[in-house]
Design a protein around this motif. Structure first.
Motif: not given
Ligand code: AMP
Ligand code: MG
Length: 368
Positions: A247-254, A347-352, A356-366
């Motif tokens: 998973y690539l964490f872009e921008g503030e998500a890092a 992986v990006t951040v929205s409202d803190g 995920a961008k475009s259709g990726t499902l994030l695992p529960e621990f994210m």
């Protein structure tokens, strides 16, 4: 097949160097495959004018037959027999950036075997600056077709050990010339279009190209989303990919990498973290956590990127969380490789919150 291993790296003796290059050049002229260092990544070389020799490269890599190869030359004028004609833009780029990490797509001549160009009307040509690459091409006396020396789909090799891991027993020889300086592949530019287009970002940056040409376009398909087909056939394959889910964490998500990695590791998942020193300093010491920090800047990341990804494979990471960088300069190439390595699981951040961008499902621990 027994693979000869020549160590030019440990041995600074220049007489020996000339002998090795002659011996390797002889094998290449006989139609064998030899791996060698360049300033970008290690290349898997064969006589570029011998279709049967070039076919051995595809077999050793398991490379799809529709993905054309780049021809490597030792002198600028050696491009002339390989092309039916150069545009003014191609000439300007040769003058500005050769020898160096820039591949020019030009109209091909009759000399180019179909195996090299994969049936296209064009061919990619580059003049590398690495002294071993330049010396080997000169010793061979032919253009050398050379893709990266990895099994197709795996991260490219930036040292001879990585080539050995993928290619021993499959090719005639490997020349060890130490680690490659730049670490990501050459920039591929289509010079046949009215406005030159970057088909693959790499060691020569968009800004450097613009300074010479004025305008440069970037293949819109490189974003990975949408219905565009990349103009460089190789860019459509999942590539540069480690074995773990990445998973690539872009921008503030890092900023959330330390918390995410800690949670994953606590659940018993072997978690590789690919990040800057700044994020690494915030990571807790934990069992199951494998930290690979690249240092401060994008150049350091480019240089180490593939060996760090291969390192996670060796340590059997099950998950990789990686920190993105800005897309200026070398960042455009690095982010292209990271996104592909991650299979576009971005992986990006929205409202803190992480999303995920475009259709990726994030695992529960994210998810919070
Ligand atoms: P590699 O050989 O692994 O460095 O990859 C070479 C890249 O250049 C691949 O993405 C190829 O698809 C691309 N390429 C080579 N020749 C051409 C060409 N004639 N037109 C477009 N892309 C090309
Ligand atoms: Mg490659």
């Amino acid at each position: 097949m027994q693979t000869i291993y020549w160590n030019l790296h440990a041995d600074a003796d220049s007489d020996n160097k000339a002998e090795v290059l002659q011996a390797a050049g002889r094998l290449l002229r006989q139609g064998e495959v030899v791996a060698f260092p360049t300033e970008t990544v290690y290349g898997l070389g064969a006589d570029g004018l011998n279709g049967a020799a070039v076919a051995k490269i595809f077999a050793a890599k398991g490379r799809p037959a529709d993905n054309p190869l780049i021809l490597h030359i030792a002198r600028k004028e050696d491009i002339l027999p390989l092309t039916s004609g150069l545009t003014a833009n191609a000439r300007a780029l040769m003058e500005a950036f050769w020898p160096g990490p820039l591949t020019l797509i030009v109209d091909k001549s009759q000399l180019i075997p179909d195996e090299v160009s994969a049936g296209l009307a064009t061919v990619g040509v580059r003049m590398p600056s690495h002294p071993v690459a330049a010396g080997l091409i000169a010793a061979t006396g032919r253009p050398i077709a050379a893709p990266s020396a990895n099994i197709s789909g795996k991260p490219s090799p930036t040292d001879a050990q990585a080539v050995w891991d993928d290619m021993q027993g499959k090719i005639a020889g490997i020349i060890d010339g130490g680690s490659c300086g730049i670490g990501v592949e050459s920039t591929v530019v289509d010079t046949t279009a009215a406005v030159p287009m970057i088909l693959r970002p790499g060691g020569i940056t968009r800004e450097m190209l613009e300074a010479v040409l004025g305008a440069v376009e970037v293949d819109p398909a490189l974003g990975g989303q949408g219905d565009f087909k990349p103009k460089a056939p190789g860019m459509k394959y999942r590539h540069y990919a480690p074995q773990a889910a990445m998973y690539l964490f872009e921008g503030e998500a890092a900023m959330q990498i330390p918390a995410v990695a800690a949670k994953a590791a606590a659940q018993g998942i072997r978690t590789g973290v690919l990040c800057s020193e700044k994020i690494a300093a915030q990571l807790p010491q934990a069992e199951n956590m494998l930290v690979s920090a690249w240092g401060q800047d994008t150049q350091a990341l480019a240089e180490k990127l593939y060996s760090l990804l291969r390192g996670f494979d060796k340590q059997q990471a099950e998950l990789i969380v990686a920190e993105g960088v800005g897309e200026d300069g070398l960042g455009l190439a690095v982010m292209n490789r990271l996104r592909k390595a991650a299979g576009y699981q971005i992986v990006t951040v929205s409202d803190g919150r992480l999303c995920a961008k475009s259709g990726t499902l994030l695992p529960e621990f994210m998810l919070k």
